[in-house]
Design an enzyme around this catalytic site. Structure first.
Site: not given
Ligand SMILES: OC[C@H]1O[C@H](O[C@H]2O[C@H](CO)[C@@H](O)[C@H](O)[C@H]2O)[C@H](O)[C@@H](O)[C@@H]1O
Length: 540
Positions: A293, A295, A496, A511
């Site tokens: 989570g 990332d 967020e 990103e």
């Molecule tokens: O709030 C939703 C999620 O957003 C981020 O991660 C998401 O986006 C990334 C890039 O597209 C993707 O690789 C990742 O797997 C997704 O979960 C955030 O970093 C997460 O913590 C959050 O759950």
């Protein structure tokens, strides 16, 4: 996870590669969220002919034409929808003293409308044409580019829904997750097939506990405890790593290739590696970080000197034992034991109490740092604790994976750690995720709602004068800062992530652009308005 006919479009293969590397969309996620106009087989045939026509080297404009003729726009899998159990005036609003904050609470409650999603029937009838994973009930999503459910986000969304008295929507989301565990054996990172090789911090059992606490529907836990056990076993079987004879758990992902939703970004990150093996290694680290989570974050960097400096090429997520994952798994085991007891299955209850005890002992032995009086992630390469600030260092306090008889002693060292050693109390916009300003979104100065929640709950659970005072101070600061950001002249927005350095600012970096909506932000603010709203005034 069973393989699906549309995998070779959305998860790997030449079509995905060609489209994503053509850079026709600013956000790589746009393409993998589009639905197919024809079957996967016919689309692949059409793609092969298209590639032949252009000698295997189409221009980006030609790729865009191909995509437009073969795919529907993202979002076409949903229909307009209002959650049927939405209430205009949930009782929590009466607990908020300040009129401006009360109105904001009402606005947050209204945002569930905007974030509600219901799939069109065609997703159930023709699932092969979609990357979205079919679920039987409507969901509340994070918002912005995140059109589908996200696993760990849903914990804070579900709690917000429960305070909003939307029990049916919350229960429907839990039933979706239980259905997914039964079908796939794990809960994917998010509700798309391209996320199904990895999960996210396992909070389904915690969600069920929240639902049962609010609704008193104990039967729900009794009926579903075996599915929670199944998810727990997925984590035990796939994420275990041994340190000094102790079983602990880390984030890890086992599929090959770049993340489909960030394909080009991952290919570029891996560019400096020559061999396929090195590239795959890099992709695996990126995906393991996504499973956490967080990332991306320097929390997962190990450079040549064993520090958290560097960049994405230093990601070593799989070699780091994260405090919160182990604290959450401990909590899962305890709750599953509690639910088995409700089911009058004392044998199973004992089995899970024993598992909880085993994780508790491992957390204490490997992650607790007596010198600093706090828990740290553990670096299995250099065999040492990672003495860096991350809010998750306090996660065992949130999940009660600590010795409650030592609350005062732990409170003394934890408050000292937060206030004097790391000085994370000094930021006007909340506690940053790390103290390392790398430009990655889970690093300084970004502040994330779930982390403020974990910190504040951790301090509340210590239950000492000092820890409770700090919890109240941080909850007040969080609510009033988020309110200021919401009232900003640029519009009424929930973000967020936020910014530690600015009272009322919002986050950035990473990103993709900062997203609006936003599920977990709304859930966390609603809970703090409920708990502290009788004391907070907008001028605090
Ligand atoms: O709030 C939703 C999620 O957003 C981020 O991660 C998401 O986006 C990334 C890039 O597209 C993707 O690789 C990742 O797997 C997704 O979960 C955030 O970093 C997460 O913590 C959050 O759950």
């Amino acid at each position: 996870m069973p393989s699906l006919p549309q995998d070779e479009i959305y998860c790997y293969g030449p079509l995905l590669h060609t489209v994503q590397m053509a850079k026709i969309y600013q956000d790589s996620k746009t393409f993998v969220d589009m639905s197919l106009k024809d079957t996967p087989d016919n689309t692949m045939k059409k793609f092969n002919e298209f590639m032949e026509t252009y000698n295997q080297e189409p221009t980006p404009e030609q790729v865009l034409d191909f995509v437009k003729s073969s795919f529907s726009d993202r979002g076409s899998e949903f229909q307009p929808f209002t959650p049927p159990d939405w209430k205009e005036n949930p009782r929590f609003l009466d607990l908020i003293k300040d009129p401006a904050l009360r109105q904001w609470g009402a606005d947050l409650n209204s945002l569930w409308h905007i974030l509600g999603r219901k799939m069109i029937d065609d997703v159930k009838e023709n699932p092969d044409k979609y990357s979205i994973i079919y679920v039987p009930n409507h969901v509340i999503v994070p918002g912005g580019r995140f059109l589908e459910f996200y696993y760990w986000d849903s914990y804070w969304i579900v709690r917000g829904l429960l305070y909003s008295e939307m029990y049916a929507t919350a229960k429907g989301m839990l039933e979706n997750f239980l259905h997914i565990v039964n079908t796939f054996g794990l809960i994917p990172n998010g509700g798309r097939i391209y996320y199904s090789g990895r999960s996210q911090p396992p909070l389904l059992t915690g969600m069920v506990k929240s639902y049962v606490d609010f609704s008193k529907d104990f039967e729900f836990a009794v009926r579903n405890v075996d599915v929670l056990e199944k998810e727990f076993n997925y984590w035990m079987e796939n994420h275990m790593i041994e340190v000094d004879g102790h079983k602990l758990y880390r984030y890890i992902e086992k599929t090959t290739g770049p993340r489909p939703e960030s394909y080009r970004e991952d290919v570029e990150t891996a560019e400096e590696y020559k061999t396929n093996e090195e590239k795959e290694n890099c992709y695996s680290e990126l995906k393991a970080a996504a499973e956490s989570g967080m990332d991306f974050s320097s929390r997962w960097f190990i450079d040549e000197n064993g520090t958290n400096e560097g960049g994405l090429k230093h990601l070593k997520t799989r070699s780091i034992i994260p405090v919160e994952l182990n604290a959450i798994l401990y909590w899962n085991a305890r709750l599953i034991a509690e639910f088995y007891l409700l089911a009058k299955n004392s044998v199973k209850a004992k089995e899970f109490d024993d598992k909880a005890q085993e994780i508790y002992e491992a957390v204490q032995a490997v992650l607790w740092n007596q010198e600093d009086g706090i828990w740290y992630d553990y670096d299995t390469i250099n065999k040492k604790p990672r003495k860096y600030f991350v809010p998750t260092n306090l996660a065992p306090l949130w999940t009660k994976c600590f010795d409650l008889t030592k609350s005062q002693e732990i409170s003394d060292s934890v408050v000292e750690y937060l206030v004097n050693k790391t000085k994370v109390d000094e930021y006007p916009g909340g506690v940053p995720n790390t103290l390392n300003p790398t430009g990655e979104q889970w690093d300084f100065p970004n502040v994330w709602p779930p982390m403020q929640y974990i910190l504040i709950k951790a301090l509340e659970n210590l239950n000492t004068e000092e820890s409770k005072a700090l919890a109240e101070k941080w909850a007040t600061r969080w609510v009033t800062s988020n309110f200021k950001a919401y009232m900003d002249e640029n519009g009424r927005h929930m973000y967020e992530k936020y910014n530690a350095e600015q009272f009322g600012g919002h986050g950035g970096g990473g990103e993709y652009e900062v997203q609006l909506g936003f599920g977990w932000s709304n859930g966390v603010d609603i809970e703090f308005l409920v708990q502290y709203g009788n004391k907070i005034s907008n001028s605090n």
